[in-house]
Design an enzyme around this catalytic site. Structure first.
Site, short mmCIF file in Angstrom:
data_model
loop_
_atom_site.label_atom_id
_atom_site.label_comp_id
_atom_site.label_asym_id
_atom_site.label_seq_id
_atom_site.Cartn_x
_atom_site.Cartn_y
_atom_site.Cartn_z
N MET A 179 0.84 -1.14 -0.05
CA MET A 179 0.10 0.03 -0.08
C MET A 179 0.75 1.29 -0.04
SD MET A 179 -2.98 -1.22 2.82
CE MET A 179 -4.00 0.39 2.07
N HIS A 180 0.34 2.31 -0.36
CA HIS A 180 0.77 3.74 0.02
C HIS A 180 1.75 4.27 -1.30
CE1 HIS A 180 -1.34 3.07 3.72
NE2 HIS A 180 -0.47 2.31 4.45
N ASP A 208 -2.82 -4.96 0.54
CA ASP A 208 -2.35 -6.26 0.72
C ASP A 208 -3.07 -6.64 2.01
OD1 ASP A 208 -0.93 -4.54 2.40
OD2 ASP A 208 1.01 -5.26 1.58
#
Length: 493
Positions: free
Chosen positions: A78-79, A237
């Protein structure tokens, strides 16, 4: 029919091939490089992800009827900030979730814009790994690249773009950008304006189980799969791992002992921790979840075993821990090797051993690391409990969950039942399951979880040992507050 799950991790992509009955027919892992251009910086080339996926899928399908592939679903780290220009070419390496360059921007967002305002707009506050601070950093430090932005996406979204030509993202992954109005599931125009970007530069939003498109003809030919294969929007995830372990609907819990550690509590209703110690994100099942994320979990044990003890015999090291030492170790370990996110949000925090004496043995350090990670996970569980979310059992996944001793320690530190799923393919399996819903094999995420997820083993807490760990946890809780100011001083050196 067959379904491909893509688990786009930080060090490698893990691909799996699964049918609609849940049988996993094959798995393939392909690694790619990770760049650290400066201390605390972490980035990757998105083209390396696609190269690994596009080479890995034909390998995954070797010996199988590739014409039976009906869907692809991706889970991803992520991110990460992925930016494309107007011609859909990658502008610069993606800045990853574990990159720490945005301390100045995080401080601005939390203390100038203000935590209350951020929480009202996005249900979250700023953390160093989130995407919005990276956009502010890019605007300040690489204005020429910022000016070229045509589209902003997340790591697994780049894979979906390569497959379909569609700029898409899903609500679970978008929740970690600090650009999404999580409650109302739409981009926050105020946050976009604050970061200097327009809504048309953002990817289109989907539920994780939605079909965003089919595979482009030239990509279908490259991979050897049908053009009719449907591509699911996929998920971050942790949300995908929750689907893969059956944690959906109201009150489900999943704990992951991976490189990082997470506590994931699902809900059908939107809710937010008033102190923002836990992330309030959308879930891949169409609902919501609260999540605590610690940056170093199983990686702490890997560091101690391989970098300090110079061994890969994890089981042998743990075998030296005596039964009578459980709940009685006088050595404590703060697992903040990369700073910490939930619930303390302190980039200055550091890994720390405390309580060592002349009779401290190697096994005591090993035990302290296992316990320190368990105590830190409990910190997030305690925040959830303070909100009235009483978790009595949890699924457990991740590499660290393979250790019977670690499972036992964690069950007693948390004083809850831990269930180990029959499959250890969490995010990849979740991605494949989302593809099944997108392709119409199952009507919804809850149904596919009920049909395909089973439990292999259960670890119950032991009342006497849980009571011992209750006392050790109370001591652990005192260590970080005592060290916090010192960590800040050390960070200035």
């Amino acid at each position: 029919m067959l379904y491909i799950g893509v688990d786009l991790g930080t060090s490698a992509v893990k691909l799996l091939l699964m049918d609609e009955t849940g049988e996993i027919h094959n798995t393939v892992t392909r690694e790619y490089p990770l760049e650290f251009p400066r201390p605390g910086w972490s980035q990757q080339n998105p083209e390396d992800w696609w190269d690994a996926v596009s080479r890995g899928i034909p390998e995954l399908l070797a010996g199988f009827d590739a014409g039976q592939v009906a869907g692809v679903g991706a889970a991803g780290q992520m991110h990460g900030l992925v930016i494309l220009d107007e011609a859909d070419q990658v502008i610069r390496p993606a800045i990853l979730w574990n990159d720490g360059r945005t301390a100045k921007e995080v401080d601005y967002l939390n203390n100038v814009v203000g935590r209350e305002r951020l929480s009202a707009l996005t249900a979250n506050i700023a953390f160093a790994g989130f995407t919005a601070p990276k956009l502010l950093w890019l605007r300040e430090n690489e204005p020429e690249n910022f000016a070229r932005i045509g589209k902003i996406m997340l790591p697994k979204d780049y894979i979906n773009y390569c497959l379909t030509g569609v700029h898409s993202t899903d609500f679970s992954d978008a929740s970690g950008t600090l650009l999404l109005d999580v409650k109302n599931k739409r981009w926050s125009r105020e946050m976009l304006a604050l970061c200097g970007v327009r809504e048309e530069q953002m990817a289109r939003l989907f539920e994780s189980y939605d079909c965003v498109g089919t595979v482009k003809p030239e990509i279908a030919a490259l991979l050897g799969i049908p053009e009719t294969a449907k591509v699911a929007a996929g998920a971050g995830d942790n949300a995908a791992a929750a689907v893969g372990t059956g944690v959906v609907g109201e009150g489900g819990c999943n704990i992951s002992l991976g490189t990082s550690g997470t506590v994931f509590i699902s809900s059908e209703r939107f809710g937010v921790d008033r102190n923002n110690a836990l992330h309030a994100f959308a879930h891949a099942d169409g609902g919501y979840h609260l999540m605590g994320c610690m940056l170093s979990a199983a990686s702490c044990n890997k560091w101690l075993m391989e970098d300090v003890f110079h061994t890969t015999d994890y089981a042998g090291e743990q075998a030296a821990i005596r039964e009578d030492r459980l709940g009685a170790n006088h050595v404590y370990f703060l697992p903040y090797l990369m700073g910490e996110r939930s619930p303390i949000n302190d980039t200055n925090a550091r890994g720390t051993f405390l309580g060592m004496t002349m009779d401290t043995a190697r096994a005591d350090l090993t035990q302290a690391v296992l316990e320190g990670v368990a105590f830190a996970i409990r910190d997030s569980v305690e925040v959830a409990r303070s909100l009235g979310l009483e978790t009595r059992s949890s699924k457990l996944c991740g590499g660290g969950a393979r250790s019977p001793l670690w499972r036992r320690i964690l069950a007693n530190v948390l004083n809850i039942t831990l269930e180990s799923p029959a499959s250890e393919q969490g995010p990849g399996m979740g991605g494949a399951m989302l593809a099944m819903v997108a392709a119409g094999a199952y009507p919804d995420v809850k149904t596919v979880c009920e049909q395909l997820v089973s439990v292999a083993s259960v670890t119950e807490p032991e009342p006497a040992l849980a009571e011992k760990y209750e006392g050790r946890y109370r001591q652990f809780r005192r260590i970080y507050p005592a060290c916090k100011d010192l960590f800040a001083v050390l960070a200035e050196d």
